[in-house]
Design an enzyme around this catalytic site. Structure first.
Site, mmCIF file in Angstrom:
data_model
loop_
_atom_site.group_PDB
_atom_site.id
_atom_site.type_symbol
_atom_site.label_atom_id
_atom_site.label_comp_id
_atom_site.label_asym_id
_atom_site.label_seq_id
_atom_site.Cartn_x
_atom_site.Cartn_y
_atom_site.Cartn_z
ATOM 1 C CG ASN A 13 -3.025 51.011 26.027
ATOM 2 O OD1 ASN A 13 -3.223 49.971 25.392
ATOM 3 N ND2 ASN A 13 -3.709 52.118 25.813
ATOM 4 N N GLY A 15 0.435 48.312 31.351
ATOM 5 C CA GLY A 15 0.677 46.991 31.939
ATOM 6 C C GLY A 15 1.221 45.997 30.913
ATOM 7 C CG ASP A 34 -7.112 44.585 34.221
ATOM 8 O OD1 ASP A 34 -6.247 45.430 33.902
ATOM 9 O OD2 ASP A 34 -8.339 44.806 34.139
ATOM 10 N NE ARG A 89 -0.367 63.858 34.012
ATOM 11 C CZ ARG A 89 0.134 64.792 33.219
ATOM 12 N NH1 ARG A 89 -0.164 66.059 33.404
ATOM 13 N NH2 ARG A 89 0.941 64.465 32.224
ATOM 14 C CG ASN A 96 -7.630 56.540 38.432
ATOM 15 O OD1 ASN A 96 -8.507 55.762 38.031
ATOM 16 N ND2 ASN A 96 -6.781 57.122 37.609
ATOM 17 C CB THR A 120 -2.648 54.884 39.001
ATOM 18 O OG1 THR A 120 -2.553 53.504 38.661
ATOM 19 C CG2 THR A 120 -4.085 55.361 38.824
ATOM 20 C CG HIS A 176 3.226 63.389 36.176
ATOM 21 N ND1 HIS A 176 4.112 63.658 35.163
ATOM 22 C CD2 HIS A 176 2.297 62.563 35.655
ATOM 23 C CE1 HIS A 176 3.723 63.014 34.070
ATOM 24 N NE2 HIS A 176 2.615 62.354 34.339
HETATM 25 O O1 TXD Z 1 3.823 59.499 34.257
HETATM 26 C C1 TXD Z 1 2.872 58.871 34.652
HETATM 27 N N1 TXD Z 1 2.776 58.540 35.917
HETATM 28 C C2 TXD Z 1 1.809 58.451 33.723
HETATM 29 C C3 TXD Z 1 0.572 57.995 34.279
HETATM 30 C C4 TXD Z 1 2.000 58.472 32.321
HETATM 31 C C5 TXD Z 1 1.044 57.958 31.501
HETATM 32 C C6 TXD Z 1 -0.213 57.391 31.984
HETATM 33 N N2 TXD Z 1 -0.390 57.513 33.380
HETATM 34 C C7 TXD Z 1 -1.535 56.879 34.057
HETATM 35 O O2 TXD Z 1 -1.318 55.468 34.128
HETATM 36 C C8 TXD Z 1 -2.881 56.978 33.368
HETATM 37 O O3 TXD Z 1 -3.451 58.244 33.561
HETATM 38 C C9 TXD Z 1 -3.634 55.873 34.054
HETATM 39 O O4 TXD Z 1 -4.109 56.331 35.329
HETATM 40 C C10 TXD Z 1 -2.568 54.792 34.306
HETATM 41 C C11 TXD Z 1 -2.662 53.576 33.398
HETATM 42 O O5 TXD Z 1 -2.571 53.954 32.054
HETATM 43 P P1 TXD Z 1 -2.900 52.903 30.870
HETATM 44 O O6 TXD Z 1 -2.676 53.621 29.599
HETATM 45 O O7 TXD Z 1 -2.239 51.600 31.108
HETATM 46 O O8 TXD Z 1 -4.471 52.721 31.099
HETATM 47 P P2 TXD Z 1 -5.408 51.514 30.601
HETATM 48 O O9 TXD Z 1 -4.944 50.960 29.313
HETATM 49 O O10 TXD Z 1 -6.813 52.011 30.706
HETATM 50 O O11 TXD Z 1 -5.185 50.391 31.711
HETATM 51 C C12 TXD Z 1 -5.697 50.488 32.997
HETATM 52 C C13 TXD Z 1 -6.085 49.096 33.430
HETATM 53 C C14 TXD Z 1 -7.247 48.508 32.615
HETATM 54 O O12 TXD Z 1 -6.859 47.267 32.063
HETATM 55 C C15 TXD Z 1 -8.376 48.342 33.647
HETATM 56 O O13 TXD Z 1 -9.184 47.213 33.405
HETATM 57 C C16 TXD Z 1 -7.572 48.194 34.920
HETATM 58 O O14 TXD Z 1 -6.513 49.140 34.802
HETATM 59 N N3 TXD Z 1 -8.320 48.445 36.135
HETATM 60 C C17 TXD Z 1 -8.099 47.772 37.274
HETATM 61 N N4 TXD Z 1 -7.204 46.807 37.565
HETATM 62 C C18 TXD Z 1 -7.231 46.315 38.791
HETATM 63 N N5 TXD Z 1 -8.077 46.739 39.772
HETATM 64 C C19 TXD Z 1 -8.981 47.718 39.519
HETATM 65 N N6 TXD Z 1 -9.820 48.139 40.480
HETATM 66 C C20 TXD Z 1 -9.012 48.269 38.215
HETATM 67 N N7 TXD Z 1 -9.752 49.233 37.620
HETATM 68 C C21 TXD Z 1 -9.327 49.327 36.338
#
Ligand code: TXD
Length: 317
Positions: A13, A15, A34, A89, A96, A120, A176
């Site tokens: 979401n 990204g 990804d 979190r 993570n 993340t 955070h």
């Molecule tokens: O203020 C802040 N820092 C934040 C943090 C505010 C909101 C959300 N925050 C965190 O961002 C949330 O708790 C998550 O840890 C991250 C990403 O949130 P998002 O909403 O984008 O999560 P998604 O939609 O699940 O996307 C994560 C993507 C998904 O497409 C997976 O397939 C991919 O990460 N993914 C990976 N990519 C590459 N390599 C690996 N190993 C991997 N594992 C999962």
């Protein structure tokens, strides 16, 4: 001059929203990585197809191969698992940390000169793991949380005062999460501090306390509404502000999670403080004076981050 290259690790979401904003703001070309390369490639193609309508030429691609991020100027990391209702979190810590370890290897190998923004969660620990494991200089690895937290605070203050969000500045520091520290003394409407606005009868201390509490719980409020996943529009916009300040050498003063080295009497871990972001990455850490009460709140927030790092070390991941 060739377009800048921005690598997005994680095409979920946040990204996808990042890629869209990069196109609309014409910040550069995008490579999305990804573990589901099809999702990354599909989003990249979809967003690129909006370029003719919106008038941008960014080249976008999706991949499952780290080699494709080679030479990136900026890397924004969202890879991992988001929070689900009822999860803190910190529950995300173990899941993570493994993901971030892989990401750190990929960046170290292919984009060691990039400015890296970690999003993340749990943010303050994940950005620390990313910096430690990648070995990149600390001034080039930052965490995004404070810009989002202060944006939420600004919105709620603007709504309370009935003024434009543009005229509200807010100052939020610390980790955070629930222990974040919004400093009302440094939060203003057109330069007039919130405590003065209380004296002027624009609001009451009780209302400000409620706004502070709502800000600290800002992420949780959205998780509860969405039921699946966490906030992504405002988090993406916040990270873009940081990337833009680096790419355009704007030297904006933004609250970011950075490695402290004696500042605020703290050492060797990441936590949110105001910094100057320019072409050199983190160019300056702003060290403000605290009242005794503010210092206690900040130290408590730092203790929460340090505890999480200790928990992480104990896991031996
Ligand atoms: O203020 C802040 N820092 C934040 C943090 C505010 C909101 C959300 N925050 C965190 O961002 C949330 O708790 C998550 O840890 C991250 C990403 O949130 P998002 O909403 O984008 O999560 P998604 O939609 O699940 O996307 C994560 C993507 C998904 O497409 C997976 O397939 C991919 O990460 N993914 C990976 N990519 C590459 N390599 C690996 N190993 C991997 N594992 C999962």
């Amino acid at each position: 001059m060739a377009r800048k290259k921005i690598a997005l690790i994680g095409a979920g979401n946040i990204g996808g929203t990042l890629a869209h904003l990069i196109g609309l703001k014409e910040l550069g070309d995008v490579v999305m990585f990804d573990v589901f390369p099809g999702v990354a490639a599909g989003k990249a193609l979809d967003i690129m197809q909006s370029g003719p309508v919106d008038g941008f030429d960014s080249a976008m691609s999706g991949t499952g191969d780290y080699a494709a991020i080679a030479g990136a100027d900026v890397v924004i990391v969202t890879a991992g698992f988001p929070r689900m209702p009822g999860m803190s979190r910190d529950d995300l810590l173990t899941k993570n940390a493994g993901v971030i370890g892989q990401v750190a290897e990929g960046i170290k190998q292919y984009a060691p000169d990039a400015f890296v923004i970690c999003i993340t969660n749990p943010l303050d620990v994940m950005v620390w793991v990313l910096q430690q494991r990648s070995g990149l200089p600390a001034e080039k690895v930052v965490g995004m949380a404070g810009v989002l937290d202060s944006s939420r605070f600004r919105l709620f203050l603007a709504q309370e005062f009935g003024v434009s969000v543009e005229d509200v500045t807010a100052f939020v520091l610390g980790g955070h999460g629930d222990t974040m520290v919004p400093l009302t003394r440094y939060s203003t409407v057109a330069g007039v501090p919130v405590p003065d606005l209380i004296k002027m009868g624009w609001t009451t201390q009780e209302k400000i306390d409620a706004i502070v509490a709502r800000t600290a719980n800002g992420g949780g409020e959205i998780v509860k509404l969405l039921e699946r996943g966490s906030a992504f529009y405002a988090p993406a916009a916040s990270a873009i502000a940081m990337a833009e300040s680096y790419l355009l050498d704007k030297k904006r003063v933004l609250p970011c999670a950075v490695l402290l080295n004696g500042e605020y009497g703290q050492n060797d871990f990441y936590v949110g403080v105001p910094v100057v972001i320019g072409a050199g990455g983190v160019e300056k850490i702003m060290e403000v004076e605290f009242t005794a009460e503010e210092k206690a709140a900040f130290d408590k927030s730092c203790d929460a981050v340090k505890k999480l790092i200790a928990d992480f070390k104990a896991l031996g991941v």
